[in-house]
Design a protein around this motif. Structure first.
Motif, PDB file in Angstrom:
ATOM      1  N   ASN A 126      -1.399  10.729  -7.774  1.00 47.27           N
ATOM      2  CA  ASN A 126      -2.624   9.976  -7.505  1.00 47.27           C
ATOM      3  C   ASN A 126      -3.821  10.907  -7.320  1.00 47.27           C
ATOM      4  O   ASN A 126      -4.918  10.655  -7.837  1.00 47.27           O
ATOM      5  CB  ASN A 126      -2.422   9.107  -6.265  1.00 47.27           C
ATOM      6  CG  ASN A 126      -3.523   8.080  -6.082  1.00 47.27           C
ATOM      7  OD1 ASN A 126      -4.021   7.518  -7.048  1.00 47.27           O
ATOM      8  ND2 ASN A 126      -3.895   7.831  -4.844  1.00 47.27           N
ATOM      9  N   TYR A 131       4.315  10.835  -5.500  1.00 44.88           N
ATOM     10  CA  TYR A 131       3.425   9.814  -6.062  1.00 44.88           C
ATOM     11  C   TYR A 131       1.980  10.065  -5.637  1.00 44.88           C
ATOM     12  O   TYR A 131       1.048   9.881  -6.415  1.00 44.88           O
ATOM     13  CB  TYR A 131       3.865   8.410  -5.623  1.00 44.88           C
ATOM     14  CG  TYR A 131       4.836   7.762  -6.567  1.00 44.88           C
ATOM     15  CD1 TYR A 131       4.449   7.385  -7.851  1.00 44.88           C
ATOM     16  CD2 TYR A 131       6.155   7.512  -6.173  1.00 44.88           C
ATOM     17  CE1 TYR A 131       5.344   6.781  -8.714  1.00 44.88           C
ATOM     18  CE2 TYR A 131       7.056   6.924  -7.039  1.00 44.88           C
ATOM     19  CZ  TYR A 131       6.651   6.551  -8.308  1.00 44.88           C
ATOM     20  OH  TYR A 131       7.538   5.970  -9.165  1.00 44.88           O
ATOM     21  N   ASN A 132       1.815  10.498  -4.397  1.00 45.95           N
ATOM     22  CA  ASN A 132       0.456  10.793  -3.928  1.00 45.95           C
ATOM     23  C   ASN A 132      -0.129  11.983  -4.675  1.00 45.95           C
ATOM     24  O   ASN A 132      -1.320  12.014  -4.983  1.00 45.95           O
ATOM     25  CB  ASN A 132       0.459  11.078  -2.429  1.00 45.95           C
ATOM     26  CG  ASN A 132      -0.928  11.385  -1.910  1.00 45.95           C
ATOM     27  OD1 ASN A 132      -1.861  10.615  -2.083  1.00 45.95           O
ATOM     28  ND2 ASN A 132      -1.081  12.545  -1.278  1.00 45.95           N
ATOM     29  N   THR A 178       8.122   2.698  -3.785  1.00 45.55           N
ATOM     30  CA  THR A 178       9.254   3.551  -3.385  1.00 45.55           C
ATOM     31  C   THR A 178      10.055   2.860  -2.294  1.00 45.55           C
ATOM     32  O   THR A 178      10.544   3.509  -1.378  1.00 45.55           O
ATOM     33  CB  THR A 178       8.745   4.911  -2.881  1.00 45.55           C
ATOM     34  OG1 THR A 178       7.869   4.704  -1.753  1.00 45.55           O
ATOM     35  CG2 THR A 178       7.981   5.650  -3.962  1.00 45.55           C
ATOM     36  N   LYS A 208       5.584  -0.767 -13.294  1.00 39.25           N
ATOM     37  CA  LYS A 208       4.773   0.227 -14.011  1.00 39.25           C
ATOM     38  C   LYS A 208       3.330  -0.240 -14.158  1.00 39.25           C
ATOM     39  O   LYS A 208       2.395   0.569 -14.056  1.00 39.25           O
ATOM     40  CB  LYS A 208       5.382   0.511 -15.386  1.00 39.25           C
ATOM     41  CG  LYS A 208       6.763   1.132 -15.349  1.00 39.25           C
ATOM     42  CD  LYS A 208       6.749   2.498 -14.659  1.00 39.25           C
ATOM     43  CE  LYS A 208       8.134   3.117 -14.665  1.00 39.25           C
ATOM     44  NZ  LYS A 208       8.164   4.413 -13.933  1.00 39.25           N
ATOM     45  N   GLN A 268       1.640   0.364 -10.820  1.00 38.24           N
ATOM     46  CA  GLN A 268       1.330   1.775 -10.634  1.00 38.24           C
ATOM     47  C   GLN A 268       0.106   2.180 -11.455  1.00 38.24           C
ATOM     48  O   GLN A 268      -0.765   2.910 -10.978  1.00 38.24           O
ATOM     49  CB  GLN A 268       2.529   2.633 -11.062  1.00 38.24           C
ATOM     50  CG  GLN A 268       3.709   2.559 -10.114  1.00 38.24           C
ATOM     51  CD  GLN A 268       4.892   3.319 -10.676  1.00 38.24           C
ATOM     52  OE1 GLN A 268       5.539   2.860 -11.607  1.00 38.24           O
ATOM     53  NE2 GLN A 268       5.166   4.476 -10.110  1.00 38.24           N
ATOM     54  N   ILE A 326       1.955   3.156  -1.347  1.00 40.31           N
ATOM     55  CA  ILE A 326       2.951   3.802  -2.187  1.00 40.31           C
ATOM     56  C   ILE A 326       4.352   3.326  -1.832  1.00 40.31           C
ATOM     57  O   ILE A 326       5.251   3.344  -2.676  1.00 40.31           O
ATOM     58  CB  ILE A 326       2.820   5.339  -2.067  1.00 40.31           C
ATOM     59  CG1 ILE A 326       1.476   5.774  -2.659  1.00 40.31           C
ATOM     60  CG2 ILE A 326       3.938   6.051  -2.794  1.00 40.31           C
ATOM     61  CD1 ILE A 326       1.177   7.247  -2.544  1.00 40.31           C
TER      62      ILE A 326
END
Length: 666
Positions: free
Chosen positions: A392, A388-389, A376, A446, A449, A372
């Motif tokens: 996820n 973000y986690n 970031t 993007k 991700q 991640i």
């Protein structure tokens, strides 16, 4: 009395195809065939012509599955609506009782186990003299012990999976479940006078906790699966249509454990860091965040010890019945040896595929901060990484739930789900592996991700859910927990490989290495994994009884239908044994044998009468029409004209010597 068990499996032939097997004293007309079809050819597995669903052509199979699943879905929605009308909150309590509680141990395990990756960046910020910017760069703590945090717990899990798996098959599922919860509770206690002393205690506490975590895998899978089967010889509709959903719904609590761990860590840091998630982080805020986050699962685990001790007394029933049937009192070493002899390809499939999967799964989770950090890189706060986690984990939960929804679908099912999941993970890692700089640039971040989150989705909607189910499902009851624990332990060697290897390679190299484990998982799934979707679990037990008696070649049922065998097993010719008409005759004979054992108990001077539970099982196993038919064609004159004899004064028989239960288990 004569032994009517598996030693004499052959019965009357309804088709005339096998004259050598025909019983000259027994024939069956259309009405009699209809009576037995109710039990032996249920409409959720056989079409109106009595053809097994896996024997239908693709178009007819799709039509049959759509009809069956549509009717079952309508029935379940109707039941849900009735529950809501009676009590709007009853569906919540139903879900909690049937999905949350069976998977509570895995939920707590997911909470604690994956907290390591979440806490690592917080410790690095709060204790730079110990952790440094990278583990091992601080002066106050030993680099060896810091590195041990990430792999000692995995070593503990391996010990637990193998050890508790054996205990579960030896002493019973209930004892294993209680033992797991107790060990996990004790493993949540840690302290230290110095920073390095605290790290050492942290390592050993996680190792000890890991032993309990490891035991959760075989115990949750086997107890959840066997509770869906029911207590009788004839399998239930719930088992055939929803066995996978029941087990996977318990397993997905691991995902909720991860979710709540991340949410609680975010809230605690905001509380103890004066409402801000930005650096710098005080040692006091870090310690309180960590301590309180671990106190919460400690309370939950202590409650789990109580619940399993006093509310799960029948968790070992299926194992006990199987042991009585096989005349085994301790650990069934004969079944273990024969499992590796007859199911070696399956061991390779379940253990090997789990190894490949855990390189993906634990590689992502234990080192998610490194992955991640790519998206970031400009932030000095840990909050963006945690958020973000959280996304996820939310994506993973979608994968868990979709897996539980489709894992019993006969047109998709276990094997396809695992194969597709491995293939998608391979694709989603191999694409950025050879162009990582391009995908991690500002213009294309993007896309990176999206691929990362999709890999998490297909890992859950694929090998991570399926390996947990099939590692128990494709083996006999007597060694199910051992086989599951062994497969899971081999899987954790994959996690250990990731934990050690990823300490020495950068992110780019991780992407070079990981995809090929997914491709290997595809090969193992296609070649060695049998597809047990829609297969009656008790039919597998029936086949195992033939194998254990040294007469596996005489079994002709659906467990050797080519659809339910792996490519490896079909290449060895096992599918040629499948003969639905001969098998039908065998099953009628076996039903007769069990009925006569129960009826003989009724007139046996020693037994006198059966207790209420025995009669309830009899009514469940054999419809009134079947019982009447057996009465007319009974081999035992002593049973002729006998009427049901209710227990005296509501009291059952004294079965302290196990006579009745042993006969029922035959």
């Amino acid at each position: 009395m004569a032994d009517y068990g598996i030693a004499a499996p052959h019965g009357p032939d309804m088709s005339g195809r096998h004259p050598s097997m025909v019983n000259p004293h027994f024939s069956m007309n259309e009405d009699e065939a209809r009576v037995f079809s109710q039990l032996l050819k249920p409409d959720d597995s056989y079409d109106e012509n009595g053809v097994y669903w896996a024997d239908l052509g693709w178009f007819k199979r799709a039509k049959f599955v759509a009809k069956t699943d549509g009717a079952e879905g309508k029935r379940e929605l109707g039941n849900l609506w009735q529950m809501i009308k009676k009590d709007p909150l009853s569906p919540v309590s139903f879900y909690f009782r049937n999905m949350v509680l069976p998977g509570a141990g895995l939920g707590l395990e997911g909470y604690v186990l994956f907290s390591i990756g979440n806490l690592k960046p917080l410790f690095q910020k709060g204790f730079p003299s110990c952790w440094g910017t990278k583990a091992g760069q601080g002066e106050a703590c030993s680099p060896t012990w810091l590195a041990a945090i990430e792999y000692m717990e995995i070593v503990g899990i391996i010990f637990g999976q193998i050890g508790v798996g054996i205990v579960g098959d030896w002493l019973g599922r209930r004892w294993g479940l209680i033992q797991d919860a107790t060990i996990m509770f004790l493993g949540l206690s840690m302290w230290g006078v110095t920073l390095n002393g605290w790290i050492i205690c942290y390592v050993w506490a996680l190792f000890f906790y890991g032993v309990g975590v490891g035991g959760e895998y075989p115990m949750t899978a086997t107890s959840g699966m066997e509770n869906a089967v029911g207590s009788g010889k004839i399998s239930t509709k719930e088992d055939r249509l929803h066995r996978g959903r029941k087990v996977t719904s318990a397993f997905l609590m691991q995902g909720w454990g991860q979710f709540f761990n991340q949410v609680i860590l975010i809230l605690l840091l905001l509380i103890f860091h004066h409402g801000s998630g930005n650096p710098s982080y005080s040692k006091i805020a870090v310690q309180w965040t960590f301590r309180v986050s671990f106190a919460i699962p400690a309370v939950g685990t202590l409650w789990l010890v109580y619940y399993r001790t006093y509310k799960m007394r029948s968790a070992s029933r299926q194992l006990q019945l199987q042991k009585k049937k096989s005349n085994v009192t301790g650990y069934d070493t004969q079944s273990l040896k024969m499992t590796f002899t007859h199911f070696g390809g399956r061991v390779l499939a379940t253990a090997g595929a789990w190894f490949m999967n855990d390189v993906f799964f634990y590689g992502n989770k234990l080192f998610q901060s490194e992955f991640i950090s790519v998206v970031t890189s400009n932030s000095t706060s840990i909050m963006p990484g945690w958020l973000y986690n959280l996304i996820n984990v939310g994506v993973s939960l979608c994968g868990y739930y979709l897996a539980s929804f489709l894992i019993d679908n006969k047109l998709y099912g276990r094997k396809n789900m695992q194969t597709v999941g491995f293939m998608m993970d391979f694709i989603l890692f191999v694409i950025p592996a050879f162009n990582l700089e391009y995908y991690t640039s500002a213009a294309h971040i993007k896309e990176f991700q999206t691929m990362y989150f999709l890999s998490s989705f297909f890992n859950q909607f694929g090998p991570n859910s399926v390996t947990f189910l099939t590692a128990a499902e494709v083996y006999p009851t007597a060694v199910r927990a051992t086989a599951h624990g062994f497969s899971a332990a081999v899987g954790k060697l994959g996690a250990l490989t990731a934990a050690v290897l990823y300490n020495y390679i950068d992110t780019q190299t991780k992407f070079y290495v990981v995809p090929w484990f997914g491709l290997a998982g595809v090969v193992l799934s296609v070649v060695f994994l049998p597809d047990t979707t829609g297969l009656d679990l008790k039919e597998q037990e029936r086949r195992w009884a033939f194998i254990r008696a040294g007469r596996g070649h005489e079994y002709h049922g659906v467990a050797v239908n080519p659809k339910h065998l792996s490519l490896w097993e079909r290449m060895r010719g096992l599918g040629k044994q499948y003969d639905p008409e001969l098998d039908y005759a065998q099953r009628v004979q076996e039903m007769r044998a069990e009925w006569e054992v129960l009826m003989q108990d009724k007139v046996d001077e020693k037994a006198g009468a059966l207790d209420q539970a025995d009669w309830d099982d009899l009514d469940h196993e054999f419809s009134h029409e079947v019982q009447e038919y057996f009465k007319k064609t009974s081999k035992s004159p002593a049973l002729a004209g006998q009427e049901r004899q209710a227990p005296l004064n509501g009291q059952g028989l004294d079965d302290s010597d196990g006579t009745i239960d042993e006969k029922r288990a035959v």
